[in-house]
Design a protein around this motif. Structure first.
Motif, PDB file in Angstrom:
ATOM      1  N   ARG A   1       0.857  -1.186   0.000  1.00  0.00           N
ATOM      2  CA  ARG A   1       0.000   0.000   0.000  1.00  0.00           C
ATOM      3  C   ARG A   1       0.893   1.236   0.000  1.00  0.00           C
ATOM      4  NH1 ARG A   1      -3.372  -0.119   4.804  1.00  0.00           N
ATOM      5  NH2 ARG A   1      -1.618   0.851   5.851  1.00  0.00           N
ATOM      6  N   VAL A   2       0.643   2.130  -0.950  1.00  0.00           N
ATOM      7  CA  VAL A   2       1.369   3.397  -1.024  1.00  0.00           C
ATOM      8  C   VAL A   2       0.389   4.501  -0.639  1.00  0.00           C
ATOM      9  CG1 VAL A   2       2.616   4.996  -2.513  1.00  0.00           C
ATOM     10  CG2 VAL A   2       2.871   2.531  -2.850  1.00  0.00           C
ATOM     11  N   THR A   3       0.735   5.258   0.395  1.00  0.00           N
ATOM     12  CA  THR A   3      -0.086   6.375   0.850  1.00  0.00           C
ATOM     13  C   THR A   3       0.781   7.617   0.842  1.00  0.00           C
ATOM     14  OG1 THR A   3      -1.281   4.848   2.288  1.00  0.00           O
ATOM     15  CG2 THR A   3      -1.603   7.199   2.693  1.00  0.00           C
ATOM     16  N   GLY A   4       0.623   8.450  -0.189  1.00  0.00           N
ATOM     17  CA  GLY A   4       1.465   9.629  -0.327  1.00  0.00           C
ATOM     18  C   GLY A   4       2.905   9.208  -0.576  1.00  0.00           C
ATOM     19  N   SER A   5       3.784   9.520   0.367  1.00  0.00           N
ATOM     20  CA  SER A   5       5.192   9.151   0.219  1.00  0.00           C
ATOM     21  C   SER A   5       5.577   7.946   1.081  1.00  0.00           C
ATOM     22  CB  SER A   5       6.079  10.342   0.581  1.00  0.00           C
ATOM     23  OG  SER A   5       5.884  10.690   1.939  1.00  0.00           O
ATOM     24  N   GLU A   6       4.601   7.365   1.774  1.00  0.00           N
ATOM     25  CA  GLU A   6       4.874   6.235   2.655  1.00  0.00           C
ATOM     26  C   GLU A   6       4.415   4.925   2.025  1.00  0.00           C
ATOM     27  OE1 GLU A   6       3.279   6.940   6.519  1.00  0.00           O
ATOM     28  OE2 GLU A   6       4.328   8.842   6.734  1.00  0.00           O
TER      29      GLU A   6
ATOM     30  N   VAL B   1       6.482   8.485  -4.627  1.00  0.00           N
ATOM     31  CA  VAL B   1       7.024   7.140  -4.821  1.00  0.00           C
ATOM     32  C   VAL B   1       6.927   6.805  -6.300  1.00  0.00           C
ATOM     33  CG1 VAL B   1       6.671   4.696  -4.293  1.00  0.00           C
ATOM     34  CG2 VAL B   1       6.377   6.421  -2.502  1.00  0.00           C
ATOM     35  N   GLY B   2       8.041   6.327  -6.889  1.00  0.00           N
ATOM     36  CA  GLY B   2       8.046   5.957  -8.301  1.00  0.00           C
ATOM     37  C   GLY B   2       7.589   4.525  -8.515  1.00  0.00           C
TER      38      GLY B   2
ATOM     39  N   ILE C   1      12.066   0.413  -2.690  1.00  0.00           N
ATOM     40  CA  ILE C   1      11.312   1.612  -3.067  1.00  0.00           C
ATOM     41  C   ILE C   1      12.189   2.475  -3.950  1.00  0.00           C
ATOM     42  CG2 ILE C   1      10.094   3.658  -2.252  1.00  0.00           C
ATOM     43  CD1 ILE C   1       9.802   2.203   0.463  1.00  0.00           C
ATOM     44  N   GLU C   2      11.668   2.800  -5.115  1.00  0.00           N
ATOM     45  CA  GLU C   2      12.346   3.727  -6.017  1.00  0.00           C
ATOM     46  C   GLU C   2      11.540   5.026  -6.019  1.00  0.00           C
ATOM     47  OE1 GLU C   2      12.948   3.686 -10.665  1.00  0.00           O
ATOM     48  OE2 GLU C   2      14.168   2.159  -9.667  1.00  0.00           O
ATOM     49  N   CYS C   3      12.168   6.095  -5.605  1.00  0.00           N
ATOM     50  CA  CYS C   3      11.491   7.385  -5.508  1.00  0.00           C
ATOM     51  C   CYS C   3      11.416   8.068  -6.876  1.00  0.00           C
ATOM     52  CB  CYS C   3      12.209   8.275  -4.497  1.00  0.00           C
ATOM     53  SG  CYS C   3      12.259   7.540  -2.842  1.00  0.00           S
ATOM     54  N   ALA C   4      10.386   8.887  -7.047  1.00  0.00           N
ATOM     55  CA  ALA C   4      10.146   9.530  -8.342  1.00  0.00           C
ATOM     56  C   ALA C   4      11.156  10.638  -8.638  1.00  0.00           C
ATOM     57  CB  ALA C   4       8.726  10.080  -8.398  1.00  0.00           C
ATOM     58  N   ARG C   5      11.582  11.354  -7.631  1.00  0.00           N
ATOM     59  CA  ARG C   5      12.514  12.482  -7.838  1.00  0.00           C
ATOM     60  C   ARG C   5      13.950  11.973  -7.899  1.00  0.00           C
ATOM     61  NH1 ARG C   5       9.599  17.579  -7.502  1.00  0.00           N
ATOM     62  NH2 ARG C   5       7.497  16.876  -7.011  1.00  0.00           N
TER      63      ARG C   5
ATOM     64  N   LEU D   1      16.377   9.743  -2.143  1.00  0.00           N
ATOM     65  CA  LEU D   1      17.104   8.488  -1.952  1.00  0.00           C
ATOM     66  C   LEU D   1      16.171   7.279  -2.040  1.00  0.00           C
ATOM     67  CD1 LEU D   1      19.427   9.455   1.026  1.00  0.00           C
ATOM     68  CD2 LEU D   1      19.995   9.373  -1.407  1.00  0.00           C
ATOM     69  N   ASP D   2      16.537   6.310  -2.890  1.00  0.00           N
ATOM     70  CA  ASP D   2      15.803   5.055  -2.973  1.00  0.00           C
ATOM     71  C   ASP D   2      16.088   4.235  -1.718  1.00  0.00           C
ATOM     72  OD1 ASP D   2      15.038   5.926  -5.460  1.00  0.00           O
ATOM     73  OD2 ASP D   2      16.488   4.704  -6.535  1.00  0.00           O
ATOM     74  N   THR D   3      15.184   3.297  -1.406  1.00  0.00           N
ATOM     75  CA  THR D   3      15.291   2.529  -0.174  1.00  0.00           C
ATOM     76  C   THR D   3      15.229   1.036  -0.454  1.00  0.00           C
ATOM     77  OG1 THR D   3      14.125   4.282   1.006  1.00  0.00           O
ATOM     78  CG2 THR D   3      14.245   2.164   2.104  1.00  0.00           C
ATOM     79  N   ASP D   4      16.098   0.279   0.205  1.00  0.00           N
ATOM     80  CA  ASP D   4      16.041  -1.176   0.234  1.00  0.00           C
ATOM     81  C   ASP D   4      16.106  -1.570   1.704  1.00  0.00           C
ATOM     82  OD1 ASP D   4      16.169  -1.537  -2.604  1.00  0.00           O
ATOM     83  OD2 ASP D   4      18.305  -1.108  -2.503  1.00  0.00           O
ATOM     84  N   THR D   5      15.059  -2.219   2.214  1.00  0.00           N
ATOM     85  CA  THR D   5      15.059  -2.599   3.624  1.00  0.00           C
ATOM     86  C   THR D   5      15.952  -3.801   3.856  1.00  0.00           C
ATOM     87  OG1 THR D   5      13.182  -4.122   3.431  1.00  0.00           O
ATOM     88  CG2 THR D   5      12.665  -1.799   3.886  1.00  0.00           C
ATOM     89  N   SER D   6      16.285  -4.031   5.089  1.00  0.00           N
ATOM     90  CA  SER D   6      17.008  -5.243   5.475  1.00  0.00           C
ATOM     91  C   SER D   6      16.073  -6.433   5.292  1.00  0.00           C
ATOM     92  CB  SER D   6      17.433  -5.172   6.938  1.00  0.00           C
ATOM     93  OG  SER D   6      18.323  -4.099   7.127  1.00  0.00           O
ATOM     94  N   PRO D   7      16.630  -7.620   5.013  1.00  0.00           N
ATOM     95  CA  PRO D   7      15.757  -8.793   4.878  1.00  0.00           C
ATOM     96  C   PRO D   7      15.043  -9.110   6.185  1.00  0.00           C
ATOM     97  CG  PRO D   7      17.978  -9.280   4.109  1.00  0.00           C
ATOM     98  CD  PRO D   7      18.026  -7.946   4.762  1.00  0.00           C
TER      99      PRO D   7
END
Length: 115
Positions: free
Chosen positions: A47-52, A104-105, A71-75, A79-85
């Motif tokens: 679920r994407v809610t705004g930027s979260e 969010v892209g 997560i790949e951000c649109a701008r 900074l793009d995000t990769d969580t820990s496993p």
């Protein structure tokens, strides 16, 4: 009336013969050298809610699944995000979260067998 009945009967007969002929044809089996493995992989809802971004992954299988949220951000400057496993054990649901500063892209989940 008589012509339409005979035409209908002929059409059904031809369709029946063609379907039987297709069933009788040999099917090629390709041996990949791999035995079919056990089912694997948690089912995830994102679920994407705004930027979260929030993802819930449920693993219905006996083998643990290590899931990661990407997560790949649109701008371009965001900074793009990769969580820990996070390990989702058998019959377990895990929650993954992340965010961008702005829009969010794209979002996806990766899966890896534990161990």
């Amino acid at each position: 009336m008589r012509l339409s009945r005979s035409l209908a009967s002929a059409t059904v007969a031809v369709a029946l013969v063609l379907s039987l002929a297709c069933e009788a044809m040999p099917h090629a089996r390709v041996d990949t050298g791999k035995s079919p493995g056990r089912p694997f992989g948690a089912a995830c809802r994102i679920r994407v809610t705004g930027s979260e971004v929030t993802a819930y992954c449920h693993n219905p299988y006996p083998d643990p699944d290590r899931v990661r949220l990407h997560i790949e951000c649109a701008r371009w400057w965001d900074l793009d995000t990769d969580t820990s496993p996070v390990e989702a054990g058998p019959a377990q649901t895990v929650r993954l979260t992340g965010r961008c500063w702005k829009e969010v892209g794209s979002v996806w989940i990766s899966h890896r067998r534990a161990g």
